[in-house]
Design a protein around this motif. Sequence first.
Motif, short mmCIF file in Angstrom:
data_model
loop_
_atom_site.label_atom_id
_atom_site.label_comp_id
_atom_site.label_asym_id
_atom_site.label_seq_id
_atom_site.Cartn_x
_atom_site.Cartn_y
_atom_site.Cartn_z
N ARG A 131 0.93 -1.10 -0.04
CA ARG A 131 0.18 0.04 0.05
C ARG A 131 0.87 1.41 -0.07
O ARG A 131 2.06 1.11 0.34
CB ARG A 131 -0.98 0.07 1.26
CG ARG A 131 -1.78 -1.06 1.45
CD ARG A 131 -2.88 -1.43 0.53
NE ARG A 131 -3.97 -0.18 0.57
CZ ARG A 131 -4.96 -0.01 -0.03
NH1 ARG A 131 -5.51 -1.08 -0.76
NH2 ARG A 131 -5.90 1.03 0.22
N GLU A 133 -0.40 4.64 0.79
CA GLU A 133 -0.99 5.90 0.90
C GLU A 133 -0.32 7.08 1.64
O GLU A 133 -0.22 8.23 1.66
CB GLU A 133 -2.29 5.42 2.05
CG GLU A 133 -3.57 4.98 1.11
CD GLU A 133 -3.41 3.59 1.02
OE1 GLU A 133 -4.27 3.03 0.35
OE2 GLU A 133 -2.35 2.92 1.21
N ASP A 187 -4.55 -4.13 4.29
CA ASP A 187 -3.39 -3.19 4.50
C ASP A 187 -2.21 -3.55 3.67
O ASP A 187 -0.92 -3.14 3.89
CB ASP A 187 -3.05 -3.41 6.14
CG ASP A 187 -2.86 -4.86 6.45
OD1 ASP A 187 -2.81 -5.86 5.66
OD2 ASP A 187 -2.31 -5.12 7.61
N THR A 190 -3.01 -4.23 -3.12
CA THR A 190 -3.58 -2.80 -3.79
C THR A 190 -4.23 -3.35 -4.96
O THR A 190 -3.51 -3.87 -5.88
CB THR A 190 -2.57 -1.81 -4.08
OG1 THR A 190 -2.25 -1.03 -2.94
CG2 THR A 190 -3.42 -0.62 -4.94
#
Length: 222
Positions: A131, A133, A187, A190
């Motif tokens: 991930r 982000e 978590d 993606t």
Amino acid sequence: MNADQRDLLPLTAHELLTTTRSVRKRLDFDRPVPDRLITDCIRDALQAPSGSNRWTLRFVVVTDPEVKDELAAIYRDGYELYRTTPTYVGAVTKDTPERDDSQRRTASSADYLAENYHRAPAIVLGCGLGRAESGPPIAKTSLLSSAMPGIWSFMLAARLRGLGTCWTTVALNEEQRLHEALAMPMDSVTVACMTPVAFTKGTSFQPALRPEPDEVTHWNRW
């Protein structure tokens, strides 16, 4: 000639590159797709570039009718959210009547796919491990650039075997539901793309209406 070669359409590299379309209304929902063909497409896709040679691309292949129905419901809900945005394909206008007509046809076929996604013999998701982000911009680019080339290679490989695909992302409007439906860790994975996979009705496709290179190319400076 081995079995794999017998599966392949007689397309040149140029034909493959210019006629691999987003297929919606020409998907044959009634013809089963052998698992081995999907596996062969994945084998080809894994030859695509991967950042740092880490092999972070993963595929989820869904053929179970109940799971397909759940994914299709998530897609439809995500599509309805997408329809309210200015980027909805049916809300975009182009600069010539010919391009506008093409846009309207694309909107019609996109609406059709939303209504019929569950009918695809298989639904395939292309994913990247990780991930991004909270990381720097390069983290997002690196993660997706190790997934997207392989997903596109999967679609090219599918076209070569008479299969149709369509790159879709609106299910990510319901990303948590999507992960839960597939027991996929939120978590550490993606989803980059979800595509129906089906044989096409006919195998002859034409290049799409696109701008001329001069319209989209900047030389030396923007």
